[in-house]
Design an enzyme around this catalytic site. Structure first.
Site, PDB file in Angstrom:
ATOM      1  CG  HIS B 263      -1.859   1.137   1.343  1.00 28.41           C
ATOM      2  ND1 HIS B 263      -3.195   1.027   1.018  1.00 28.41           N
ATOM      3  CD2 HIS B 263      -1.670   2.415   1.731  1.00 28.41           C
ATOM      4  CE1 HIS B 263      -3.786   2.199   1.200  1.00 28.41           C
ATOM      5  NE2 HIS B 263      -2.878   3.066   1.636  1.00 28.41           N
ATOM      6  CD  GLU B 264       1.480   3.519   3.718  1.00 33.46           C
ATOM      7  OE1 GLU B 264       1.601   4.576   3.078  1.00 33.46           O
ATOM      8  OE2 GLU B 264       0.458   3.253   4.396  1.00 33.46           O
ATOM      9  CG  HIS B 267       0.227   6.204  -0.789  1.00 34.15           C
ATOM     10  ND1 HIS B 267      -0.777   6.886  -1.428  1.00 34.15           N
ATOM     11  CD2 HIS B 267      -0.362   5.564   0.266  1.00 34.15           C
ATOM     12  CE1 HIS B 267      -1.935   6.670  -0.795  1.00 34.15           C
ATOM     13  NE2 HIS B 267      -1.710   5.864   0.238  1.00 34.15           N
ATOM     14  CD  GLU B 293      -6.214   5.131   0.124  1.00 35.31           C
ATOM     15  OE1 GLU B 293      -5.266   5.903   0.382  1.00 35.31           O
ATOM     16  OE2 GLU B 293      -6.515   4.155   0.836  1.00 35.31           O
TER      17      GLU B 293
END
Lengths: 504, 504
Positions: B263-264, B267, B293
């Site tokens: 997830h990170e 980003h 997101e």
């Protein structure tokens, strides 16, 4: 706002100082991050950010409004008076040097650092000489703007050690030069060459980190208000009284990280011992480079290289590093205190270290007055090494190109290292007079009374007194090299089995 | 200076923006350090430093000189025009809200955060309610100052997602509400409850760090221009295009750190894909929270939770964690995609996640208009959970007190999470149309074509386009929930062996 009162001039000044402190701090955190964690891709933007924040901090410092507030503020307490003294002194210096010169020095020293790195790598002094020439010209201009009576060196060295002068440094070095040269000669003539080969090896970095952290904690560095990381060069920095950062590097000599950590922890404990109520003000933290260095050297050399310290920790060291041969305490102590004329200052032992400093001090005084020309520096340097240390650098890489300071335009800094060495023994003498034999405590790993004494007499005063006042308060006298000379003479006569002399 | 020319208005504006960027960045580095490394003793000074730097940044932003420069600057290129658009928009918003309200919100939300932490811990909603009441009053005042036509929510949500409105969010949620509730019900009725107990254990943190770093590197996060550390809460921050930082935390569920890292890293890769020449300008980096997101969810859910991904990495996972039972791919995939109505948003699966968001969205709209009173929030909240998820929180700790956002005065933020989920499938549809089946690539660990497509179509545009323009460019349409609904319906019908429906 309703109910609020106008701040006094002093309060307005303090608010501005707090803003300047926040900007300094931002640069400090960014610098720490750069040395410890930043990925290589972050370098360009980081340089840009740091340079902008530094400029904002400088602009705020020398702004008309700050100068007016500092001029008009009236102290409401002794602490305010001490703060105003520091602020006015800093502002006077900051405003005397024209911005154009500040900018040129900043730009040139950034460039010079890269040139120096390349020149040192390639052992190519000639490529660095023109820049070094210009850096010393700038130093002369700075001295002229700052003003001095006797010697341009006075104006520059006072930036690093308040109140210091060339005359003062000369007197200091004149006192220690001959005794040190003689002690080194006697040690050489003894023919004793302690073995330290057993310290070399491929030591596990994790185990080294654990052991050095244990030692820093044991001597009293507070990890709730600090931490330890690894970096290519060991240093100590602090963002507040509650946040002091040490760094350590791991070489193939087992004790390098240990003494490096004790050194940085000494700086760190000084900062941690500053009063909370002065945090983020100019009253906070170590008062001068010389006094700071006295604390790092106390914990590194007087405590860390003592027989008592290893009486306590050699068994632990052997447990942590099972590959270490089972040497006895005597062998170990002789190894970590071995005196050997060498080329590199940062690796020098406690006895020869100040001889390295003298070479640099004499060189920068003579470069400043143009008694020696930059192009003749290598020859000058090598002759000084022959004279003081009895060895001659085979190249400039390990000769006059070895230190970073001059590439940063820092002229007048080096003598504070020697001052720290001398002062550490002078303070230690007072501490011993008050506490009884501190080595009894050290042998039991009981450092609290020692740290307590240093906190009480030195650390808790932050920058409240001038360095001279502080030294006088603690020792009852000015800087005095006798305890240092007596101390190392006795120590090394013992270690090398030399015939005892009556200390001069 | 001799030879220099006067900077243009645009150049002067850019110089000011660069100063503001340096101050933002200082706060960013300090915040990262605080979450990753700062010792507890540093907290008080850090808060003071950050607050001063934030104030300086705000003052510089809304200063008359910045406003004048932004007003008078004339673009010399399309990029300049895009930059001016962003700057003027930001300045317009920043200057509409009175400083006194900014200050009150800042002070109150700092206090509110502490209150919220305590209230949540003690499950004591009443102690937090008065502050929450005032925070919503401030939100109403902000909306009034910012201005809106239809609904105060429009003014606030536009701060997080440019161009978003309550009508738009309503339409988005109306499209997905019923299908999601029905899908959850069908999954529940299937009676299938995949075992995920084998993921729990006391997994070695070092091995987890190594494995998650390997995955982040494999999908394309560039460690020469970024790094990964541990922190209590996972996040991604960046100090420049060349310096992007991920954090990971390690829980007792093995896949938590894995999906958190992906997830990170999503980003992070978005930020790393921004053009170097826009670095340190408002054109750099992700364009909005929703688009950001979409990228984290793409790598976490679409890529990371796919069968193809674990076809490639399950053998590696078993080698890295020998204590993991030798489950087959099917069992593993069902475990990491298990759908289960739960109380906590951040732990929710891909299907129920948006239902959690809807509860918050509806609550904040109703609190804003006072259709519901703060004191009645717990009851309101619990009823929504019963309605959407079929479960009722037993307390407020795991009910309406669970999220940090409102204590920070952030109202209008939550819907961007759902937008990201929807957009990730919408972008993925275009990517699939261009690349052919990306899961073939994923099964071979060949992520470069996928990352390349995302860079080309999304990342390299930084903030040049508005979010709406960017979505239109990439997909040829506006935000459209159909690919998301079709995608998760097909995926979960397969995983749970449900009778296939024709997607609406």
């Amino acid at each position: 706002m309703l109910g609020s009162t106008m701040p006094t001039t002093l309060e307005s000044l303090k608010a501005r100082l707090a803003d300047i402190d926040a900007l300094h701090n931002a640069v400090g955190v960014m610098d720490w991050d750069q040395q410890c964690y930043m990925p290589q891709g972050g370098g360009e933007a980081r340089a840009e950010h740091v340079s902008r924040l530094s400029r904002m901090s400088h602009d705020l410092t020398v702004s008309d409004e700050t100068l007016r507030l500092a001029d008009e503020a009236r102290p409401e307490s002794d602490e305010d008076a001490a703060l105003l003294r520091i602020v006015r002194r800093d502002l006077e210096k900051a405003t005397k040097i024209p911005s154009s010169l500040v900018e040129e020095k900043s730009r040139l020293s950034s460039l010079a650092h890269e040139q120096w790195v390349r020149a040192r790598k390639a052992d190519d002094f000639a490529s660095f000489a023109p820049t070094l020439e210009r850096l010393f010209e700038i130093a002369r201009e700075e001295a002229r703007h700052l003003g001095y009576t006797d010697h341009p060196y006075d104006a520059l060295t006072d930036l690093y050690e308040e109140g210091a002068t060339k005359n003062g440094w000369d007197a200091m070095f004149d006192t220690i030069r001959q005794p040190l040269v003689e002690l080194v000669a006697r040690i050489k003539e003894s023919g004793v060459e302690p073995d330290r080969s057993f310290l070399h090896g491929d030591w596990d970095k994790g185990a080294q980190m654990e052991f050095t952290t244990m030692l820093a904690k044991a001597v009293g560095f507070d990890f709730d208000r600090g931490r330890q990381d690894t970096a290519p060069h060991p240093f100590c920095t602090n963002f507040s009284v509650g946040d002091v950062r040490l760094t350590t590097r791991f070489l193939d000599e087992l004790t390098s990280a240990i003494f490096g950590t004790l050194h940085e922890a000494g700086h760190g404990m000084y900062e941690q011992g500053s009063p909370m109520e002065w945090d983020r003000t100019p009253l906070s933290g170590g008062v001068s480079l010389g006094v700071h260095e006295s604390q790092s050297r106390t914990w590194e050399n007087i405590v860390g290289r003592s027989r008592a310290f290893w009486q306590r920790y050699l068994p632990d060291l052997k447990r942590a590093f099972p590959a270490l041969p089972d040497v006895d305490l005597d062998t170990f102590i002789k190894a970590v205190n071995r005196v050997e004329p060498s080329l590199i200052r940062v690796e020098a032992d406690e006895v020869t270290y100040n001889l390295h400093i003298m070479v640099r001090y004499e060189a920068e005084c003579d470069l400043l007055t143009e008694a020696v020309r930059v192009r003749d520096l290598p020859e000058y340097w090598n002759e000084k090494y022959r004279q003081y240390l009895g060895i001659v650098p085979p190249d400039n890489r390990d000769g006059c190109l070895q230190d970073v300071h001059w590439s940063g335009g820092m002229v007048g800094y080096f003598p504070t290292y020697s001052m720290g060495n001398i002062l550490s023994y002078q303070f230690w003498g007072r501490l011993t007079a008050d506490l009884g034999d501190p080595f009894d405590l050290i042998a039991h790993g009981d450092f609290a009374p020692i740290l307590g004494w240093l906190r009480e007499h030195i650390y808790r005063h932050g920058s409240y007194f001038t360095p001279e006042e502080l030294i006088k308060r603690v020792t009852g006298e000015g800087l005095n090299a006798k305890p240092y000379l007596d101390g190392i003479t006795a120590k090394y006569e013992g270690l090398y089995g030399l015939r005892q002399t009556v200390a001069s």
